[in-house]
Design an enzyme around this catalytic site. Structure first.
Site, PDB file in Angstrom:
ATOM      1  CB  THR A 135      -0.895  -0.005   1.258  1.00 12.66           C
ATOM      2  OG1 THR A 135      -1.450   1.283   1.464  1.00 12.66           O
ATOM      3  CG2 THR A 135      -0.094  -0.353   2.510  1.00 12.66           C
ATOM      4  CG  ASP A 136      -1.164   4.999  -0.953  1.00 11.30           C
ATOM      5  OD1 ASP A 136      -1.712   4.387  -0.013  1.00 11.30           O
ATOM      6  OD2 ASP A 136      -1.757   5.860  -1.640  1.00 11.30           O
ATOM      7  CD  GLU A 137      -3.481   3.405   4.227  1.00 10.29           C
ATOM      8  OE1 GLU A 137      -3.426   3.498   5.462  1.00 10.29           O
ATOM      9  OE2 GLU A 137      -4.529   3.130   3.613  1.00 10.29           O
ATOM     10  CE1 TYR A 161      -3.282  -2.649   5.684  1.00  6.24           C
ATOM     11  CE2 TYR A 161      -3.300  -0.306   5.161  1.00  6.24           C
ATOM     12  CZ  TYR A 161      -3.295  -1.633   4.743  1.00  6.24           C
ATOM     13  OH  TYR A 161      -3.296  -1.932   3.406  1.00  6.24           O
ATOM     14  CE  LYS A 165       0.138  -4.609   3.017  1.00  9.27           C
ATOM     15  NZ  LYS A 165      -0.234  -5.963   2.492  1.00  9.27           N
TER      16      LYS A 165
HETATM   17  P1  NAD Z   1      -9.515  -7.472   2.371  1.00  6.34           P
HETATM   18  O1  NAD Z   1      -9.479  -7.158   3.830  1.00  6.34           O
HETATM   19  O2  NAD Z   1     -10.759  -7.185   1.593  1.00  6.34           O
HETATM   20  O3  NAD Z   1      -9.191  -9.026   2.136  1.00  6.34           O
HETATM   21  C1  NAD Z   1      -8.173  -9.695   2.817  1.00  6.34           C
HETATM   22  C2  NAD Z   1      -8.307 -11.182   2.518  1.00  6.34           C
HETATM   23  O4  NAD Z   1      -7.240 -11.857   3.191  1.00  6.34           O
HETATM   24  C3  NAD Z   1      -9.616 -11.794   3.031  1.00  6.34           C
HETATM   25  O5  NAD Z   1     -10.149 -12.667   2.063  1.00  6.34           O
HETATM   26  C4  NAD Z   1      -9.182 -12.557   4.273  1.00  6.34           C
HETATM   27  O6  NAD Z   1     -10.018 -13.687   4.539  1.00  6.34           O
HETATM   28  C5  NAD Z   1      -7.766 -12.974   3.883  1.00  6.34           C
HETATM   29  N1  NAD Z   1      -6.915 -13.228   5.074  1.00  6.34           N
HETATM   30  C6  NAD Z   1      -6.747 -12.400   6.149  1.00  6.34           C
HETATM   31  N2  NAD Z   1      -5.912 -12.972   7.030  1.00  6.34           N
HETATM   32  C7  NAD Z   1      -5.517 -14.164   6.502  1.00  6.34           C
HETATM   33  C8  NAD Z   1      -4.653 -15.192   6.928  1.00  6.34           C
HETATM   34  N3  NAD Z   1      -3.992 -15.114   8.102  1.00  6.34           N
HETATM   35  N4  NAD Z   1      -4.486 -16.275   6.130  1.00  6.34           N
HETATM   36  C9  NAD Z   1      -5.136 -16.363   4.942  1.00  6.34           C
HETATM   37  N5  NAD Z   1      -5.972 -15.419   4.481  1.00  6.34           N
HETATM   38  C10 NAD Z   1      -6.170 -14.333   5.258  1.00  6.34           C
HETATM   39  O7  NAD Z   1      -8.266  -6.722   1.762  1.00  6.34           O
HETATM   40  P2  NAD Z   1      -8.121  -5.970   0.353  1.00  6.34           P
HETATM   41  O8  NAD Z   1      -8.667  -4.604   0.478  1.00  6.34           O
HETATM   42  O9  NAD Z   1      -8.595  -6.876  -0.724  1.00  6.34           O
HETATM   43  O10 NAD Z   1      -6.534  -5.842   0.274  1.00  6.34           O
HETATM   44  C11 NAD Z   1      -5.737  -6.886  -0.273  1.00  6.34           C
HETATM   45  C12 NAD Z   1      -4.277  -6.499  -0.193  1.00  6.34           C
HETATM   46  O11 NAD Z   1      -4.065  -5.286  -0.888  1.00  6.34           O
HETATM   47  C13 NAD Z   1      -3.803  -6.259   1.243  1.00  6.34           C
HETATM   48  O12 NAD Z   1      -2.501  -6.774   1.370  1.00  6.34           O
HETATM   49  C14 NAD Z   1      -3.797  -4.749   1.380  1.00  6.34           C
HETATM   50  O13 NAD Z   1      -2.823  -4.324   2.308  1.00  6.34           O
HETATM   51  C15 NAD Z   1      -3.443  -4.329  -0.040  1.00  6.34           C
HETATM   52  N6  NAD Z   1      -3.943  -3.010  -0.461  1.00  6.34           N
HETATM   53  C16 NAD Z   1      -5.245  -2.676  -0.283  1.00  6.34           C
HETATM   54  C17 NAD Z   1      -5.712  -1.450  -0.733  1.00  6.34           C
HETATM   55  C18 NAD Z   1      -7.163  -1.054  -0.595  1.00  6.34           C
HETATM   56  O14 NAD Z   1      -7.524   0.099  -0.896  1.00  6.34           O
HETATM   57  N7  NAD Z   1      -8.060  -1.945  -0.191  1.00  6.34           N
HETATM   58  C19 NAD Z   1      -4.835  -0.558  -1.348  1.00  6.34           C
HETATM   59  C20 NAD Z   1      -3.497  -0.948  -1.513  1.00  6.34           C
HETATM   60  C21 NAD Z   1      -3.064  -2.179  -1.077  1.00  6.34           C
HETATM   61  P1  TYD Z   2     -10.606   4.090   4.288  1.00  5.62           P
HETATM   62  O1  TYD Z   2     -11.566   3.631   3.222  1.00  5.62           O
HETATM   63  O2  TYD Z   2     -10.739   3.503   5.653  1.00  5.62           O
HETATM   64  O3  TYD Z   2      -9.146   3.914   3.696  1.00  5.62           O
HETATM   65  P2  TYD Z   2      -7.706   4.411   4.287  1.00  5.62           P
HETATM   66  O4  TYD Z   2      -7.865   4.836   5.679  1.00  5.62           O
HETATM   67  O5  TYD Z   2      -6.911   3.155   4.166  1.00  5.62           O
HETATM   68  O6  TYD Z   2      -7.260   5.502   3.373  1.00  5.62           O
HETATM   69  O7  TYD Z   2     -10.762   5.653   4.441  1.00  5.62           O
HETATM   70  C1  TYD Z   2     -10.550   6.525   3.337  1.00  5.62           C
HETATM   71  C2  TYD Z   2     -10.635   7.944   3.868  1.00  5.62           C
HETATM   72  O8  TYD Z   2     -11.983   8.177   4.311  1.00  5.62           O
HETATM   73  C3  TYD Z   2      -9.749   8.176   5.069  1.00  5.62           C
HETATM   74  O9  TYD Z   2      -9.218   9.509   4.997  1.00  5.62           O
HETATM   75  C4  TYD Z   2     -10.693   8.069   6.262  1.00  5.62           C
HETATM   76  C5  TYD Z   2     -12.019   8.550   5.689  1.00  5.62           C
HETATM   77  N1  TYD Z   2     -13.234   7.931   6.287  1.00  5.62           N
HETATM   78  C6  TYD Z   2     -14.276   8.755   6.735  1.00  5.62           C
HETATM   79  O10 TYD Z   2     -14.206  10.000   6.655  1.00  5.62           O
HETATM   80  N2  TYD Z   2     -15.381   8.165   7.278  1.00  5.62           N
HETATM   81  C7  TYD Z   2     -15.498   6.800   7.400  1.00  5.62           C
HETATM   82  O11 TYD Z   2     -16.532   6.312   7.945  1.00  5.62           O
HETATM   83  C8  TYD Z   2     -14.440   5.979   6.915  1.00  5.62           C
HETATM   84  C9  TYD Z   2     -14.510   4.483   7.021  1.00  5.62           C
HETATM   85  C10 TYD Z   2     -13.313   6.586   6.355  1.00  5.62           C
END
Ligand code: NAD
Ligand code: TYD
Length: 358
Positions: A135-137, A161, A165
């Site tokens: 992630t970019d975070e 988080y 990561k």
């Molecule tokens: P998500 O929370 O929707 O899904 C996570 C999945 O991992 C789920 O299916 C869960 O059951 C599985 N999981 C969790 N713990 C596990 C374990 N111990 N063993 C096996 N499986 C397990 O997450 P997402 O939003 O799809 O993100 C996927 C990846 O992309 C993550 O690594 C996250 O850090 C990264 N990412 C997410 C975003 C975003 O905006 N959602 C952006 C950049 C990177």
């Molecule tokens: P989120 O979807 O939780 O992603 P991340 O924190 O990983 O960027 O949140 C996106 C942005 O929205 C973040 O600045 C927090 C804000 N946010 C709200 O303002 N209200 C909410 O209820 C949630 C879940 C997030």
């Protein structure tokens, strides 16, 4: 070794979009290892679950004997590692699971991938890839006029988080540097699209708006995120997997920086059009106390992946938001199925001190 790939976390939001895209565009088989936490949902994959090129394995990435057995049995050409705890607010209330899955789980996978890879014949060793989805975070927070994060920006994670990561990224880097495991790391901005669990900003707002509940915007709503339609992220991962240079990291961004308030207003405008109600959905917007340590701005410079690998995002924010709102309107049964018991407990806890927003 054969052409198959071993995916972790393929039942989650991005993982399931990736599995569907992979099976639609690639010929190689895919094995999906997922422990099905609250965020994992096999319903996302119902359309392909019976296919001959897909295999689901229910298990934890920390179960090293299981992971070793999967490598032995399936002899994959690559691993794509999505599995993680992924929600910042949950990491603030309970960080331990983030360390267990994101840090220790990644360590377990690296160790088992290394053992498998070392035993391969040399030509297969050269082909194998371990792609770590991050992630970019990890880069921390930007000021209003700071340049976007590049691959050389120093890590400065601020939430539990992000720290978990960042730790996993460092492990991946070290396993390449020390053991020469052919790793690739992608650091992507905020994703949105079908199958996202309604705890994250965009699906939560759609869900609350349709239920006539308030739309809880943290702080002043001026925090900025770079938004990426999930299908673009999945195509970037496929591109990096086939063309990326081992040991490298690639920043993936949507060139779509938006303030949170703008994002919520865009959702309301699309809902006003597609599901008109007596009043605009924007009337439900409510400012609530801020998230502790809330990063102000994220922005990604994805010029490396664009220049070196020729990948570009295809879906504009306006198009992506419209598609996403339409998807949630068409899949209310999917939402209803996952917003039962434990989801309600989470919402009650998370928003309890935020004016009963949900
Ligand atoms: P998500 O929370 O929707 O899904 C996570 C999945 O991992 C789920 O299916 C869960 O059951 C599985 N999981 C969790 N713990 C596990 C374990 N111990 N063993 C096996 N499986 C397990 O997450 P997402 O939003 O799809 O993100 C996927 C990846 O992309 C993550 O690594 C996250 O850090 C990264 N990412 C997410 C975003 C975003 O905006 N959602 C952006 C950049 C990177
Ligand atoms: P989120 O979807 O939780 O992603 P991340 O924190 O990983 O960027 O949140 C996106 C942005 O929205 C973040 O600045 C927090 C804000 N946010 C709200 O303002 N209200 C909410 O209820 C949630 C879940 C997030």
């Amino acid at each position: 070794m054969n052409d198959s790939i071993l995916v972790t976390g393929g039942a989650g939001f991005i993982g399931s979009n990736f599995v569907l895209q992979w099976l639609a565009h690639e010929s190689a088989p895919l094995i999906n290892l997922d422990s099905l936490t609250y965020a994992g949902n096999l319903a996302n994959l119902a359309s392909i679950s019976e296919g001959p090129r897909y295999r689901f394995v229910h298990g934890d990435i920390n179960d090293r004997a299981l992971v070793a057995g999967l490598f032995r049995r399936h002899q994959p050409a690559a691993m794509v590692h999505f599995a993680a705890e992924s929600h910042v607010d949950r990491s603030i209330l309970g960080p331990e699971e983030f360390i267990r899955t994101n840090v220790h789980g990644t360590f377990s996978l690296l160790e088992e991938a290394k053992a498998y890879w070392k035993a391969l014949p040399e030509c297969d060793q050269q082909r194998f890839r371990f792609l770590h989805v991050s992630t970019d975070e990890v880069y921390g927070s930007l000021g209003e006029h700071d340049p976007a994060f590049s691959e050389t920006t120093a890590y400065a994670p601020n939430s539990p988080y992000a720290a978990s990561k960042a730790a996993s990224d460092h492990l991946v880097r070290a396993w390449h540097h020390t053991y020469e495991l052919p790793t690739l790391t992608t650091n992507c901005s905020n994703n949105y699209g079908p199958f996202q669990f309604p705890e994250k900003l965009i699906p939560l707002m759609i869900h609350n708006a349709l239920a006539g509940k308030t739309l809880p915007v943290y702080g002043d709503g001026q925090n900025v995120r770079d938004w990426m339609y999930v299908e673009d992220h999945c195509s970037a991962i496929r591109c990096v997997l086939s063309n990326g240079r081992p040991g490298e990291t690639y920043n993936i961004g949507g060139r779509s920086e938006r303030r949170n308030l703008e994002v919520v207003r865009s959702i309301c405008a699309v809902l006003d059009e597609l599901r008109p109600a007596a009043h605009s959905y924007a009337d439900l917007i409510t400012f609530v106390p801020d998230r502790p340590g809330h990063d102000r701005r994220y922005a990604i410079d994805s010029s490396r992946v664009e220049r070196e690998l020729g990948w570009h995002p295809q879906v504009s924010f306006e198009d992506g938001i419209r598609r996403t709102v339409a998807w949630y309107l068409d899949h209310q049964d999917w939402v209803a199925a996952i917003t039962s018991g434990s989801y309600r407990d989470w919402i009650a806890t998370q928003y309890a001190n935020r004016g009963g927003a949900a």
